[in-house]
Scaffold this motif. Structure first.
Motif, PDB file in Angstrom:
ATOM      1  N   ASN A  90     -13.174 -11.946  -4.467  1.00  0.00           N
ATOM      2  CA  ASN A  90     -13.071 -11.729  -5.907  1.00  0.00           C
ATOM      3  C   ASN A  90     -11.775 -11.033  -6.295  1.00  0.00           C
ATOM      4  N   VAL A  91     -11.180 -10.296  -5.379  1.00  0.00           N
ATOM      5  CA  VAL A  91      -9.954  -9.558  -5.691  1.00  0.00           C
ATOM      6  C   VAL A  91      -8.791  -9.909  -4.774  1.00  0.00           C
ATOM      7  N   THR A  92      -9.047 -10.370  -3.573  1.00  0.00           N
ATOM      8  CA  THR A  92      -7.971 -10.636  -2.619  1.00  0.00           C
ATOM      9  C   THR A  92      -7.074 -11.758  -3.122  1.00  0.00           C
ATOM     10  N   ASN A  93      -5.780 -11.453  -3.202  1.00  0.00           N
ATOM     11  CA  ASN A  93      -4.750 -12.400  -3.630  1.00  0.00           C
ATOM     12  C   ASN A  93      -4.934 -12.890  -5.066  1.00  0.00           C
ATOM     13  N   LYS A  94      -5.650 -12.146  -5.909  1.00  0.00           N
ATOM     14  CA  LYS A  94      -5.848 -12.584  -7.293  1.00  0.00           C
ATOM     15  C   LYS A  94      -4.655 -12.191  -8.172  1.00  0.00           C
ATOM     16  N   LYS A  95      -4.420 -10.904  -8.374  1.00  0.00           N
ATOM     17  CA  LYS A  95      -3.296 -10.442  -9.196  1.00  0.00           C
ATOM     18  C   LYS A  95      -2.131  -9.962  -8.344  1.00  0.00           C
ATOM     19  N   PHE A  96      -2.423  -9.500  -7.152  1.00  0.00           N
ATOM     20  CA  PHE A  96      -1.405  -8.949  -6.264  1.00  0.00           C
ATOM     21  C   PHE A  96      -1.569  -9.579  -4.894  1.00  0.00           C
ATOM     22  N   PRO A  97      -0.494  -9.664  -4.124  1.00  0.00           N
ATOM     23  CA  PRO A  97      -0.624 -10.224  -2.768  1.00  0.00           C
ATOM     24  C   PRO A  97      -1.534  -9.368  -1.896  1.00  0.00           C
ATOM     25  N   GLY A  98      -2.287 -10.013  -1.073  1.00  0.00           N
ATOM     26  CA  GLY A  98      -3.127  -9.301  -0.115  1.00  0.00           C
ATOM     27  C   GLY A  98      -4.370  -8.717  -0.743  1.00  0.00           C
ATOM     28  N   ASN A  99      -4.788  -7.598  -0.200  1.00  0.00           N
ATOM     29  CA  ASN A  99      -6.001  -6.922  -0.650  1.00  0.00           C
ATOM     30  C   ASN A  99      -5.651  -5.465  -0.986  1.00  0.00           C
ATOM     31  N   PRO A 100      -4.899  -5.239  -2.089  1.00  0.00           N
ATOM     32  CA  PRO A 100      -4.471  -3.865  -2.395  1.00  0.00           C
ATOM     33  C   PRO A 100      -5.626  -2.939  -2.753  1.00  0.00           C
ATOM     34  N   THR A 101      -6.770  -3.486  -3.166  1.00  0.00           N
ATOM     35  CA  THR A 101      -7.923  -2.649  -3.492  1.00  0.00           C
ATOM     36  C   THR A 101      -8.730  -2.298  -2.246  1.00  0.00           C
ATOM     37  N   ARG A 102      -8.353  -2.884  -1.115  1.00  0.00           N
ATOM     38  CA  ARG A 102      -9.045  -2.677   0.161  1.00  0.00           C
ATOM     39  C   ARG A 102     -10.556  -2.837  -0.031  1.00  0.00           C
ATOM     40  N   SER A 103     -10.913  -3.986  -0.631  1.00  0.00           N
ATOM     41  CA  SER A 103     -12.306  -4.326  -0.919  1.00  0.00           C
ATOM     42  C   SER A 103     -12.794  -5.388   0.055  1.00  0.00           C
ATOM     43  N   TYR A 104     -14.041  -5.238   0.464  1.00  0.00           N
ATOM     44  CA  TYR A 104     -14.613  -6.110   1.496  1.00  0.00           C
ATOM     45  C   TYR A 104     -16.032  -6.506   1.103  1.00  0.00           C
ATOM     46  N   ARG A 105     -16.560  -7.490   1.831  1.00  0.00           N
ATOM     47  CA  ARG A 105     -17.950  -7.882   1.639  1.00  0.00           C
ATOM     48  C   ARG A 105     -18.566  -8.214   2.986  1.00  0.00           C
ATOM     49  N   SER A 106     -19.888  -8.041   3.057  1.00  0.00           N
ATOM     50  CA  SER A 106     -20.620  -8.319   4.288  1.00  0.00           C
ATOM     51  C   SER A 106     -21.978  -8.909   3.944  1.00  0.00           C
ATOM     52  N   ALA A 107     -22.427  -9.859   4.763  1.00  0.00           N
ATOM     53  CA  ALA A 107     -23.787 -10.364   4.624  1.00  0.00           C
ATOM     54  C   ALA A 107     -24.763  -9.427   5.326  1.00  0.00           C
ATOM     55  N   SER A 108     -24.239  -8.561   6.172  1.00  0.00           N
ATOM     56  CA  SER A 108     -25.054  -7.573   6.890  1.00  0.00           C
ATOM     57  C   SER A 108     -25.206  -6.317   6.033  1.00  0.00           C
ATOM     58  N   PRO A 109     -26.255  -5.543   6.267  1.00  0.00           N
ATOM     59  CA  PRO A 109     -26.455  -4.319   5.480  1.00  0.00           C
ATOM     60  C   PRO A 109     -25.354  -3.280   5.692  1.00  0.00           C
ATOM     61  N   LEU A 110     -25.254  -2.387   4.717  1.00  0.00           N
ATOM     62  CA  LEU A 110     -24.418  -1.191   4.819  1.00  0.00           C
ATOM     63  C   LEU A 110     -25.367  -0.002   4.890  1.00  0.00           C
ATOM     64  N   ARG A 111     -25.121   0.899   5.836  1.00  0.00           N
ATOM     65  CA  ARG A 111     -25.951   2.100   5.967  1.00  0.00           C
ATOM     66  C   ARG A 111     -25.309   3.232   5.178  1.00  0.00           C
ATOM     67  N   ILE A 112     -26.107   3.914   4.363  1.00  0.00           N
ATOM     68  CA  ILE A 112     -25.626   5.079   3.619  1.00  0.00           C
ATOM     69  C   ILE A 112     -25.503   6.244   4.602  1.00  0.00           C
ATOM     70  N   VAL A 113     -24.300   6.829   4.667  1.00  0.00           N
ATOM     71  CA  VAL A 113     -24.079   7.969   5.565  1.00  0.00           C
ATOM     72  C   VAL A 113     -23.720   9.241   4.799  1.00  0.00           C
ATOM     73  N   GLY A 114     -23.553   9.124   3.477  1.00  0.00           N
ATOM     74  CA  GLY A 114     -23.237  10.290   2.670  1.00  0.00           C
ATOM     75  C   GLY A 114     -23.028   9.903   1.223  1.00  0.00           C
ATOM     76  N   GLU A 115     -22.730  10.885   0.385  1.00  0.00           N
ATOM     77  CA  GLU A 115     -22.449  10.631  -1.025  1.00  0.00           C
ATOM     78  C   GLU A 115     -21.285  11.511  -1.451  1.00  0.00           C
ATOM     79  N   LEU A 116     -20.339  10.934  -2.204  1.00  0.00           N
ATOM     80  CA  LEU A 116     -19.236  11.714  -2.758  1.00  0.00           C
ATOM     81  C   LEU A 116     -19.735  12.437  -4.004  1.00  0.00           C
ATOM     82  N   GLU A 117     -19.387  13.679  -4.134  1.00  0.00           N
ATOM     83  CA  GLU A 117     -19.773  14.448  -5.314  1.00  0.00           C
ATOM     84  C   GLU A 117     -18.836  14.154  -6.480  1.00  0.00           C
TER      85      GLU A 117
END
Length: 143
Positions: A90-117
């Protein structure tokens, strides 16, 4: 190769990408919970997600949390992928070359390990305009 040279992230080479990773939402979750695909999008109730999305940029996860639908407060969780992942198309190579937002996707779950305040917020007017564009259907989700 320079440090700032983009290398596409595929499931086969994702182990090279180091966290920490973050996921923004309004859901009230706990450490140890799993974020899984198969639920409606945080942005469009008509879309059931095939992937779980995350980033290594806290501010980007904060924006996702602000944009998410729901009554809960915006939350940014620190997450750990449990399987392979790839660049977010959705963002890779859309407005800027590469993946400047360092955004990813996975079909596998993500485990919550903490929360930012807290995280660096975006301007409220920017969030309102982006929300309007999403509601007007100007941003199709590649799922």
């Amino acid at each position: 190769m320079h440090d700032d040279e983009w290398v596409p992230v595929y499931p086969e080479n994702c182990h090279r990408v180091e966290g920490p990773f973050f996921h923004g939402t309004r859901a009230d979750l706990s450490v140890g919970d799993l974020l899984t695909a198969g639920f409606t999008s945080n942005y469009d109730d008509r879309v059931v997600m095939n992937h779980v999305y995350f980033t290594s940029v806290p501010k980007g996860a904060g924006l996702a949390a602000e944009m998410a639908r729901g009554a809960g407060r915006p939350r940014v969780y620190v997450v750990a992928p449990t399987g392979a992942f790839e660049d977010d198309p959705n963002v890779t190579n859309k407005k800027f070359p590469g993946n400047p937002t360092r955004s990813y996707r996975s079909a596998s779950p993500l485990r919550i390990v903490g929360e930012l305040e807290s995280w660096e917020p975006y301007d409220a007017e920017f969030i309102r305009e982006l929300r309007r564009r999403v509601e007007d259907g100007l941003g199709e989700i590649i799922n």
